[in-house]
Design an enzyme around this catalytic site. Sequence first.
Site, PDB file in Angstrom:
ATOM      1  N   HIS A  71       0.812  -1.217   0.000  1.00  0.00           N
ATOM      2  CA  HIS A  71       0.000   0.000   0.000  1.00  0.00           C
ATOM      3  C   HIS A  71       0.841   1.261   0.000  1.00  0.00           C
ATOM      4  O   HIS A  71       0.392   2.309  -0.450  1.00  0.00           O
ATOM      5  CB  HIS A  71      -1.002  -0.030   1.154  1.00  0.00           C
ATOM      6  CG  HIS A  71      -2.135  -0.937   0.839  1.00  0.00           C
ATOM      7  ND1 HIS A  71      -2.162  -2.239   1.226  1.00  0.00           N
ATOM      8  CD2 HIS A  71      -3.257  -0.738   0.094  1.00  0.00           C
ATOM      9  CE1 HIS A  71      -3.264  -2.804   0.758  1.00  0.00           C
ATOM     10  NE2 HIS A  71      -3.945  -1.922   0.069  1.00  0.00           N
ATOM     11  N   GLU A 115     -11.907 -10.114  -5.346  1.00  0.00           N
ATOM     12  CA  GLU A 115     -10.454 -10.171  -5.153  1.00  0.00           C
ATOM     13  C   GLU A 115     -10.011 -11.504  -4.562  1.00  0.00           C
ATOM     14  O   GLU A 115      -8.871 -11.657  -4.132  1.00  0.00           O
ATOM     15  CB  GLU A 115      -9.959  -8.984  -4.299  1.00  0.00           C
ATOM     16  CG  GLU A 115     -10.719  -8.744  -3.020  1.00  0.00           C
ATOM     17  CD  GLU A 115     -10.276  -7.478  -2.302  1.00  0.00           C
ATOM     18  OE1 GLU A 115      -9.221  -6.917  -2.611  1.00  0.00           O
ATOM     19  OE2 GLU A 115     -11.024  -7.057  -1.388  1.00  0.00           O
ATOM     20  N   ASP A 155      -5.079  -8.129  -4.813  1.00  0.00           N
ATOM     21  CA  ASP A 155      -5.289  -9.305  -3.977  1.00  0.00           C
ATOM     22  C   ASP A 155      -5.637 -10.526  -4.814  1.00  0.00           C
ATOM     23  O   ASP A 155      -5.229 -11.634  -4.484  1.00  0.00           O
ATOM     24  CB  ASP A 155      -6.389  -9.034  -2.941  1.00  0.00           C
ATOM     25  CG  ASP A 155      -5.834  -8.275  -1.751  1.00  0.00           C
ATOM     26  OD1 ASP A 155      -4.733  -8.627  -1.296  1.00  0.00           O
ATOM     27  OD2 ASP A 155      -6.477  -7.315  -1.292  1.00  0.00           O
ATOM     28  N   CYS A 184     -10.420  -2.074  -9.938  1.00  0.00           N
ATOM     29  CA  CYS A 184      -9.849  -0.991  -9.135  1.00  0.00           C
ATOM     30  C   CYS A 184      -8.458  -1.354  -8.606  1.00  0.00           C
ATOM     31  O   CYS A 184      -7.842  -0.571  -7.897  1.00  0.00           O
ATOM     32  CB  CYS A 184     -10.783  -0.580  -7.995  1.00  0.00           C
ATOM     33  SG  CYS A 184     -11.080  -1.893  -6.820  1.00  0.00           S
TER      34      CYS A 184
HETATM   35  C1  PEP Z   1      -6.927  -4.882  -4.670  1.00  0.00           C
HETATM   36  O1  PEP Z   1      -6.742  -5.815  -3.893  1.00  0.00           O
HETATM   37  O2  PEP Z   1      -6.666  -4.930  -5.874  1.00  0.00           O
HETATM   38  C2  PEP Z   1      -7.475  -3.600  -4.166  1.00  0.00           C
HETATM   39  C3  PEP Z   1      -7.834  -2.634  -4.972  1.00  0.00           C
HETATM   40  O3  PEP Z   1      -7.534  -3.430  -2.815  1.00  0.00           O
HETATM   41  P1  PEP Z   1      -6.248  -3.133  -1.903  1.00  0.00           P
HETATM   42  O4  PEP Z   1      -5.084  -2.894  -2.816  1.00  0.00           O
HETATM   43  O5  PEP Z   1      -6.572  -1.967  -1.058  1.00  0.00           O
HETATM   44  O6  PEP Z   1      -6.127  -4.408  -1.129  1.00  0.00           O
HETATM   45 MG    MG Z   2      -7.598  -5.764  -1.914  1.00  0.00          MG
END
Ligand code: PEP
Ligand code: MG
Length: 539
Positions: free
Chosen positions: A188, A429, A453, A500
Amino acid sequence: MVKFFGKSVYKGIAIGPVMVLRKEEQQVKRNKVEDPAGEIARVGQAVEKAKQQLQKLYDKAVVEVGEASAAIFEVHQMMLEDDDYQEAISNLIKTEQVSAEYAVAVTGDNFSEMFAGMDNDYMKARAADVKDISNRLIQCLSGDGENDFNFSEPSIIVADDLSPSETVQMDKEKILAFVTVHGSANSHTSILARMMNIPALIGVPLELDKIKSGTRAVVDGIKGEVIFDPSEAVCEETEQKLEQEKEKMRLLQELKGKENVTLSGKKVNVYANIGGVGDVGYVLENDAGGIGLFRSEFLYLGRDNFPTEEEQLQAYRQVLQTMGEKKVIIRTLDIGADKQVDYFNLGKEDNPALGYRAIRICLKQPDIFKTQLRALFRATVHGNLSIMYPMITSTEEVKKIYEIVEEVKKELEAEQIPFKNPEQGIMIETPAAVMIGDELAQMVDFFSIGTNDLTQYTLAIDRQNEKLDDFYNPHHKAILRMIQMVVDSAHKYGKWAGICGELGADLELTEEFVKMGLDELSVSPSMILPLRKCIRELS
Ligand code: PEP
Ligand code: MG
């Protein structure tokens, strides 16, 4: 001039002074001391120093986030002055003749355990606070300055690693680039760097002790290199590259206000991913059609207690009002895995990515979930809100979510608080969600594929593990076939599907995504215009 290479997670260029952030080792050893009275006096001085630091933090927070949120720093000052806490430290020094650092560490652990074991939720939450003030005291005792995440001059941040909660505390205007020894491209922190348009290199083999804050450096995210003490020639070349980058940006600006439509007329919604209210500026600047992912868990990071319903409502309302009629998809909290928050007391897990996170926490601790849902439903009257639930693996989870949602709606109705019925969707995911996509599609309004994920769980690769970056292949056929399956499941039941995860911004795949029939791509604000350009050039 010294040059190092690393992996680039955002291909930008930066030049400026370095700011080295060192994480203090809080492993305190048990040392015998000759002069217990002297140690007790040192504790007194450290308490004063810590109080001054907290006062500064309080003053800053009052201006930036308001009195209610700043109050935690006052609470910390009071806790430092607590007689029982101070007496426990002094007694330990006297009776066991141990150093002040050791006595503070042990007292901190004891008090924190005591709070954690209490029945009352408020007192439970104090466990993290007492740990926090004890760590601060130890830092003051060992003469190390605190890690000041708010530097006066725009700087290139050099660190061993950065956690999302550290990154969110920084003043984004003052960060020229990130350079870290560790970290993975899909963490992140890397996502945050991309979102903020900040050049970032990870996995750079640096010895932090040998780098001084203030040294001039150049970060070239295109080549993946950082140069400390660059020569005049390198500086000039970098300035030229910065100019070229600016020109590229200027050309992209011409795409503002234009549609995301291919030459053959296929339209794709291009939305932005954000982590907090402060990011909405990037969304507007880059002319996104909406917000496809507001990672609401960032509201929970970098603080010592749960954000209240009012605090959350204020944040959601601000984003919705700023976006006007445009769609804003807020994802309910996805805490856990790499986004750890002390006051959640999640405990240590062997496999946090496969552990207690996201919707699992919400379903097991519905009080936390309900507070967020109340804030979200109350926010529905302020704009075009959709709610999205993360880490879904079964239809039972969706049913349970809806039961809790119904309870919340009834409560609001009974209190005569107005709300609208928002669109509700889920993140796809996990491979399980892909496989039962046809059943899930009948229960929800939309799907948004979290490829970060989904890749981790499909390829059995921890997205945080930097050693596996070379194996983390989101272009894997398995992932691409899964995306197609998700789109087909959604469309079969008249629902829309988007991406996303970071893959949505991968321009090498844009054409394939359009062919697959994806309705939406939600990407870092910095990728909105490059993606628009790519879509508009597709035939
Ligand atoms: C993902 O897992 O692709 C997602 C958008 O959520 P995060 O990256 O916050 O886990
Ligand atoms: Mg995720």
